[in-house]
Every structure is written in structure tokens, then in C-alpha cells.
Design an enzyme around this catalytic site. Structure first.
Site, short mmCIF file in Angstrom:
data_model
loop_
_atom_site.label_atom_id
_atom_site.label_comp_id
_atom_site.label_asym_id
_atom_site.label_seq_id
_atom_site.Cartn_x
_atom_site.Cartn_y
_atom_site.Cartn_z
N TYR A 98 0.81 -1.23 0.00
CA TYR A 98 0.00 0.00 0.00
C TYR A 98 0.85 1.28 0.00
N GLU A 140 -9.15 -7.53 3.39
CA GLU A 140 -8.24 -8.49 2.73
C GLU A 140 -7.65 -9.47 3.75
N ARG A 204 -5.21 -13.72 -14.79
CA ARG A 204 -6.54 -13.37 -15.31
C ARG A 204 -7.55 -14.09 -14.42
N TYR A 206 -11.12 -16.08 -13.63
CA TYR A 206 -12.14 -16.92 -14.26
C TYR A 206 -13.10 -17.46 -13.21
N GLY A 269 -23.68 -14.98 -23.81
CA GLY A 269 -22.37 -15.49 -24.19
C GLY A 269 -21.69 -16.24 -23.06
N PRO A 274 -21.05 -18.02 -14.12
CA PRO A 274 -21.56 -18.00 -12.74
C PRO A 274 -22.94 -18.65 -12.62
N PHE A 380 -16.87 -8.97 -16.19
CA PHE A 380 -15.63 -9.69 -16.52
C PHE A 380 -14.53 -8.69 -16.87
N GLY A 381 -14.33 -7.70 -16.03
CA GLY A 381 -13.30 -6.70 -16.28
C GLY A 381 -13.34 -5.71 -15.14
P1 FAD Z 1 -6.47 -9.10 -22.31
O1 FAD Z 1 -5.09 -9.23 -22.76
O2 FAD Z 1 -6.72 -8.89 -20.88
O3 FAD Z 1 -7.19 -7.99 -23.16
C1 FAD Z 1 -8.53 -7.60 -22.90
C2 FAD Z 1 -8.88 -6.47 -23.85
O4 FAD Z 1 -7.95 -5.41 -23.63
C3 FAD Z 1 -8.77 -6.82 -25.34
O5 FAD Z 1 -9.98 -7.30 -25.85
C4 FAD Z 1 -8.44 -5.48 -25.94
O6 FAD Z 1 -9.64 -4.80 -26.19
C5 FAD Z 1 -7.69 -4.77 -24.85
N1 FAD Z 1 -6.22 -4.81 -25.14
C6 FAD Z 1 -5.40 -5.87 -25.02
N2 FAD Z 1 -4.15 -5.52 -25.39
C7 FAD Z 1 -4.21 -4.22 -25.74
C8 FAD Z 1 -3.26 -3.29 -26.21
N3 FAD Z 1 -2.00 -3.65 -26.44
N4 FAD Z 1 -3.67 -2.03 -26.46
C9 FAD Z 1 -4.95 -1.65 -26.25
N5 FAD Z 1 -5.90 -2.50 -25.81
C10 FAD Z 1 -5.52 -3.75 -25.56
N6 FAD Z 1 -13.60 -14.72 -18.93
C11 FAD Z 1 -14.03 -15.91 -19.39
O7 FAD Z 1 -13.80 -16.25 -20.55
N7 FAD Z 1 -14.71 -16.78 -18.56
C12 FAD Z 1 -14.99 -16.48 -17.26
O8 FAD Z 1 -15.61 -17.28 -16.55
C13 FAD Z 1 -14.52 -15.21 -16.76
N8 FAD Z 1 -14.77 -14.84 -15.48
C14 FAD Z 1 -14.30 -13.64 -15.02
C15 FAD Z 1 -14.57 -13.26 -13.70
C16 FAD Z 1 -14.13 -12.03 -13.21
C17 FAD Z 1 -14.46 -11.63 -11.80
C18 FAD Z 1 -13.37 -11.17 -14.06
C19 FAD Z 1 -12.85 -9.86 -13.55
C20 FAD Z 1 -13.10 -11.53 -15.36
C21 FAD Z 1 -13.57 -12.76 -15.86
N9 FAD Z 1 -13.31 -13.15 -17.19
C22 FAD Z 1 -13.80 -14.36 -17.65
C23 FAD Z 1 -12.51 -12.30 -18.10
C24 FAD Z 1 -11.03 -12.74 -18.08
O9 FAD Z 1 -10.47 -12.48 -16.80
C25 FAD Z 1 -10.16 -12.02 -19.11
O10 FAD Z 1 -10.36 -10.65 -18.98
C26 FAD Z 1 -10.49 -12.41 -20.54
O11 FAD Z 1 -10.37 -13.82 -20.64
C27 FAD Z 1 -9.57 -11.73 -21.56
O12 FAD Z 1 -8.24 -12.12 -21.31
P2 FAD Z 1 -7.06 -11.84 -22.36
O13 FAD Z 1 -5.78 -11.96 -21.62
O14 FAD Z 1 -7.19 -12.67 -23.60
O15 FAD Z 1 -7.32 -10.38 -22.78
C1 HEM Z 2 -7.54 -3.42 -8.98
C2 HEM Z 2 -8.46 0.24 -5.96
C3 HEM Z 2 -4.18 -0.46 -3.78
C4 HEM Z 2 -3.02 -3.64 -7.23
C5 HEM Z 2 -8.16 -2.39 -8.35
C6 HEM Z 2 -9.46 -1.86 -8.70
C7 HEM Z 2 -9.70 -0.82 -7.87
C8 HEM Z 2 -8.58 -0.70 -6.97
C9 HEM Z 2 -10.95 0.07 -7.85
C10 HEM Z 2 -10.38 -2.37 -9.81
C11 HEM Z 2 -11.26 -3.47 -9.23
C12 HEM Z 2 -12.13 -4.13 -10.27
O1 HEM Z 2 -11.64 -4.97 -11.01
O2 HEM Z 2 -13.31 -3.82 -10.35
C13 HEM Z 2 -7.37 0.35 -5.10
C14 HEM Z 2 -7.26 1.33 -4.05
C15 HEM Z 2 -6.07 1.14 -3.44
C16 HEM Z 2 -5.41 0.03 -4.11
C17 HEM Z 2 -8.31 2.37 -3.73
C18 HEM Z 2 -5.44 1.89 -2.29
C19 HEM Z 2 -6.13 2.55 -1.38
C20 HEM Z 2 -3.47 -1.37 -4.54
C21 HEM Z 2 -2.11 -1.77 -4.32
C22 HEM Z 2 -1.77 -2.63 -5.30
C23 HEM Z 2 -2.96 -2.80 -6.14
C24 HEM Z 2 -1.25 -1.28 -3.14
C25 HEM Z 2 -0.45 -3.32 -5.57
C26 HEM Z 2 0.70 -2.69 -5.58
C27 HEM Z 2 -4.16 -3.84 -7.98
C28 HEM Z 2 -4.20 -4.75 -9.10
C29 HEM Z 2 -5.50 -4.71 -9.61
C30 HEM Z 2 -6.23 -3.76 -8.78
C31 HEM Z 2 -3.03 -5.58 -9.63
C32 HEM Z 2 -6.02 -5.45 -10.83
C33 HEM Z 2 -5.54 -4.59 -11.95
C34 HEM Z 2 -5.08 -5.27 -13.16
O3 HEM Z 2 -5.57 -6.36 -13.45
O4 HEM Z 2 -4.22 -4.68 -13.80
N1 HEM Z 2 -7.66 -1.66 -7.28
N2 HEM Z 2 -6.24 -0.41 -5.10
N3 HEM Z 2 -3.95 -2.02 -5.65
N4 HEM Z 2 -5.40 -3.28 -7.80
FE1 HEM Z 2 -5.85 -1.96 -6.38
#
Ligand code: FAD
Ligand code: HEM
Length: 394
Positions: A98, A140, A204, A206, A269, A274, A380-381
Site C-alpha cells: 500500500y 483483505e 486473469r 475466471y 455469451g 456464474p 468480466f473486467g
Molecule cells: P487481455 O489481454 O486482458 O485484453 C482484454 C482487452 O484489452 C482486449 O480485448 C483489448 O480490447 C484490450 N487490449 C489488449 N491488449 C491491448 C493493447 N495492447 N492495447 C490496447 N488495448 C488492448 N472470462 C471468461 O472467458 N470466462 C470467465 O468465466 C470469466 N470470469 C471472469 C470473472 C471475473 C471476476 C473477471 C474480472 C473476469 C472474468 N473473465 C472471464 C474475463 C477474463 O479475466 C479475461 O479478462 C479475458 O479472458 C480476456 O483475457 P485476455 O488476456 O485474452 O485479454
Molecule cells: C484493482 C483500488 C491499492 C493492485 C483495483 C481496482 C480498484 C482498486 C478500484 C479495480 C477493481 C475491479 O476490477 O473492479 C485500489 C485502491 C487502493 C489500491 C483504492 C489503495 C487505497 C493497490 C495496491 C496494489 C494494487 C497497493 C499493488 C501494488 C491492484 C491490481 C489490480 C487492482 C493488480 C487489478 C488490476 C489489473 O488487473 O491490472 N484496485 N487499489 N492495488 N489493484 Fe488496487
């Protein structure tokens, strides 16, 4: 609670900080990854950084938290904190990171605001940051303490690989060591850690599908523009990957669902995942609840895990499956049309699918008299939607 000293400063500066956040965030991430490139290896998603939504979600959430506590001095936005804490724990985030985010975020704020960032302003926003950070750290720690083991992720071996629907792969894993497995609640997800083409470790999330107790099963939709799903598609039986413990708070009987009224599950899709977990849990409980499953896909062939869904609904005492298929081969043709469904106002609703589908369905349900509080959804994002809703609600 925010101090009386900071309150007027936050009130006065929240609009400008909110307005500057889109400029501050890229600078914050640039500084953080320059100093800590290791955070991109096994923690942050590289694509999210390039695409920009997730960094903005993190930064914006602090302004939204500030606005919330200004308007509700005795409360915290529990749903937002819970969602973020579950995501953090699935990534194995620890308390000692943090100060890292704090340092680079506040350096970027100071650089962007210049003279407007007086010591008083910096101090007031630091207070907000640490109020939110401490609230997250507390949740957490509680989540980690509930796990059956004390590791952030463990090795699992792929034991079954099947393709289903339109470019979806159904993967089942079993433990590759003797780490105890936490039992997942239906609707929870795991982080799957695999290496990108250049060797960088990328998580990622799932959603877990119904499986045996000693398994983790997921269905992954190929994202042609994504980085990791291609790699997941290439996994072969026998391959070993790292998987986190299960997290996620969108479960049956969670926020907004007291388990009494009818249950409506809307998916589109790959949003089926879930819903399959919920259905399996209801079947196991021999639930007598009225359950209506509404699914939308382009065709029967494109519908992932269709047969499993039909079978589970068929096993429920009061289950019904209604399909909206683009090619006209379902109960209805085209997209989900809530007006054709007669959803009762005491229904508990879960939504999962593309953001546009969930927004349209949620609006139509609210117009049809279902209170918004009874409608849960899994995105999913990064969840920009809930964050904005929380801000608007106050
Ligand atoms: P990523 O590399 O993460 O890319 C995602 C998007 O980012 C791309 O479509 C593109 O638009 C953009 N992007 C990527 N690279 C670039 C770049 N260089 N520049 C600009 N834009 C870019 N998915 C499932 O299939 N099944 C599930 O059950 C499922 N459950 C999930 C549950 C949760 C709680 C969450 C948060 C996500 C879930 N997902 C699920 C989604 C999954 O985690 C991934 O986000 C998804 O599979 C896409 O992964 P990826 O690495 O192929 O895409
Ligand atoms: C994701 C808030 C601290 C790492 C997120 C998200 C929020 C958030 C809103 C998106 C959640 C979603 O998917 O809907 C915060 C706040 C913080 C904090 C308010 C401090 C007060 C941190 C710290 C770290 C961290 C200290 C690690 C150094 C991440 C990562 C993700 C995330 C890795 C997922 C992002 C990704 O996939 O790239 N956080 N966060 N966060 N956070 Fe934090």
C-alpha cells in the site's frame, strides 16, 4: 471517519482532483512501474495498463470513496470495498504494497496539481487514501484468514480440456502438490497465472464452474484482441499452472438476495459461467425456489455449455430456461427483451455478460419495477460501472 480539518479541503478540491485523475493516472503508473517493474510480473495485467480502464478504476475509486464519505460520514461504500478487496486477494496483494501505490500516486498528484497541491491539500488527500487503504487491508486480511492454506497461489495440473460453444475452452485442473484447497462458493472466481509469450507472468480471473471438490474448472472465451486467452487455449492436458484461492462476493444469498423470492439468472455469451455454478448449488440443495434462467447467444451452437445448463435447469423442482437466440432457433429471436418475461418485483436477479447487455437488462428490469438493490451483476473486467453508480447514488 474523515477529520473535521480535512473535510472542507476535500469538499473544495474533489472536483478538480476528479477532473485531473485521467491525467494523473498515467503518470502514477509510469512512475510506479519504472521503480517496480516486478509488479507487472504476476500482479498487474499488462493489457489493462495499455487499455487504461483498470488504472482509471483504481484512481477514480479514491475520489469516489472521498465523495461517499463526505455525504455519508458514518459509513463506507461496502460493496465497492468488497469488490476491490476480493480482486486484490485473488492477486495475492499484501499490506506492505500500500505505501508503494501511495508514494507514486501522490508524487503524480503533486506533479500534476503544481502549486495547487499545498501541504494542507496533500495531507487531506493522504488521510482519504489511508482511510480507504486501511478499510481494504482489514477486509483483505479477513479474506486471507478464511482460506484453507496460507499461500497466495498453488500449482494445478490440467486434467481435461474440451471445446464448447463459439471459441470457448472448458478446462479442469487438479492439485499438483499437497496444498489444501479452499471450498469455493458458487459464483466465485480464481486468478489463473500463466506466462505471456515473452515469459511475463500474467494473472486473469475466471469464474469457477461446477466440478468435483478436488478440482478447479473454468470456461474461457477466446479474446482475439487479448493477450492471455490464446495462451490458455494452447494449454494441453498435463500442463501445470498456478491458481489462486477462490474469491468474489457475487454469490447466492449475498448482497440483495435473501433467498426467499423468485430467482432470475440472465446471461449472455460466456456470462453463463456464474449461472452454471448457481444452478449446480441449487440442485445440490434440492432447492424448491422458482428459478428462471434467461440466456442470450447468437445461436444454439454458439451457446457455451448449453447442454449442461439445460440439464441443471431440468433437475430443479421449479426451474425454467428461456433463450433469446439471434438466429431465431430459441424461445425468442434476437436480444433479451425483458417486457416478454413478466419478471415479478420481488425477484432476485443476477446478470452476467457484456457490459451493454447488463446495462440494458438492468435498466429494463428497473423500469419494470424490480428495485435496483435486488439486481447483482458480475463484470468480466474492471468495474467502472459500480463505481460510477455509487458516486451517482449520493
Ligand atoms: P487481455 O489481454 O486482458 O485484453 C482484454 C482487452 O484489452 C482486449 O480485448 C483489448 O480490447 C484490450 N487490449 C489488449 N491488449 C491491448 C493493447 N495492447 N492495447 C490496447 N488495448 C488492448 N472470462 C471468461 O472467458 N470466462 C470467465 O468465466 C470469466 N470470469 C471472469 C470473472 C471475473 C471476476 C473477471 C474480472 C473476469 C472474468 N473473465 C472471464 C474475463 C477474463 O479475466 C479475461 O479478462 C479475458 O479472458 C480476456 O483475457 P485476455 O488476456 O485474452 O485479454
Ligand atoms: C484493482 C483500488 C491499492 C493492485 C483495483 C481496482 C480498484 C482498486 C478500484 C479495480 C477493481 C475491479 O476490477 O473492479 C485500489 C485502491 C487502493 C489500491 C483504492 C489503495 C487505497 C493497490 C495496491 C496494489 C494494487 C497497493 C499493488 C501494488 C491492484 C491490481 C489490480 C487492482 C493488480 C487489478 C488490476 C489489473 O488487473 O491490472 N484496485 N487499489 N492495488 N489493484 Fe488496487
Amino acid at each position: 471517519m474523515l477529520s473535521e480539518k480535512s473535510r472542507p479541503i476535500i469538499e473544495a478540491t474533489a472536483p478538480v482532483v476528479a477532473e485531473r485523475m485521467p491525467h494523473i493516472t498515467p503518470e502514477f503508473y509510469k512512475r510506479m512501474f519504472a521503480a517496480r517493474p516486478d509488479l507487472m510480473d504476476g500482479m498487474f495485467s499488462r493489457s489493462s495498463q495499455l487499455e487504461g480502464t483498470q488504472p482509471q478504476a483504481l484512481s477514480n475509486s479514491i475520489v469516489i470513496f472521498a465523495t461517499y464519505i463526505l455525504n455519508n460520514p458514518d459509513k463506507y461504500p461496502d460493496e465497492v470495498l468488497s469488490r476491490v478487496a476480493h480482486k486484490h486477494t485473488s492477486l495475492g496483494l499484501l499490506e506492505d504494497e500500500y505505501p508503494t501505490v501511495y508514494k507514486y500516486l501522490f508524487e503524480a498528484i503533486a506533479a500534476d496539481l503544481g502549486d495547487a497541491c499545498t501541504p494542507e491539500v496533500a495531507e487531506a488527500w493522504s488521510e482519504v487514501y489511508w482511510l480507504m487503504a486501511n478499510a481494504l487491508i482489514k477486509i483483505e486480511k479477513g479474506l486471507y484468514a478464511q482460506q484453507a492454506n496460507d499461500v497466495m497461489r498453488a500449482p494445478f495440473k490440467l486434467v481435461s480440456r474440451k471445446e464448447t460453444g463459439d471459441q470457448v475452452v472448458d478446462l479442469t485442473f487438479e492439485p499438483a502438490d499437497d496444498t489444501a484447497m479452499t471450498e469455493a462458493k458458487a459464483g466465485q472466481y480464481i486468478s489463473l497465472f500463466t506466462q505471456a509469450e515473452d515469459g511475463l507472468l500474467q494473472p486473469r480471473q475466471y469464474t469457477l464452474l461446477p466440478s468435483e471438490k478436488n478440482q478447479r474448472r473454468v470456461a474461457i472465451k477466446l479474446d482475439p484482441n487479448g493477450e492471455m486467452t490464446k495462451r490458455h487455449f494452447a494449454l494441453q492436458e498435463g500442463d501445470v499452472v498456478d491458481i489462486s484461492n477462490p474469491y468474489g462476493d457475487i454469490t447466492l444469498g449475498g448482497f440483495g438476495d435473501d433467498g426467499s423470492g423468485p430467482l432470475y439468472l440472465f446471461s449472455a455469451g460466456i456470462g453463463v459461467t456464474p449461472m452454471l455454478a448457481f444452478l449446480s448449488e441449487l440442485v445440490d440443495q434440492n432447492s424448491q425456489r422458482e428459478v428462471v434462467v434467461v440466456h442470450s447467444s447468437s445461436s444454439k451452437d454458439a451457446w457455451p455449455l448449453r447442454e449442461e445448463m439445460e440439464e441443471l435447469v431440468g433437475k430443479l423442482a421449479n426451474g425454467k430456461l428461456i433463450s433469446f437466440l439471434g438466429d431465431g432457433s430459441g424461445d425468442f429471436e434476437g436480444r433479451v427483451d425483458v417486457s416478454k418475461l413478466d419478471v415479478p418485483s420481488d425477484a432476485s436477479v443476477y446478470l452476467c455478460g457484456p457490459l451493454g447487455f447488463m446495462k440494458d437488462t438492468r435498466s429494463a428490469l428497473v423500469d419494470a419495477g424490480v428495485p435496483g438493490v435486488q439486481i447483482q451483476y458480475e463484470i468480466f473486467g474492471p468495474d467502472q460501472w459500480m463505481l460510477r453508480d455509487t458516486a451517482r447514488a449520493e
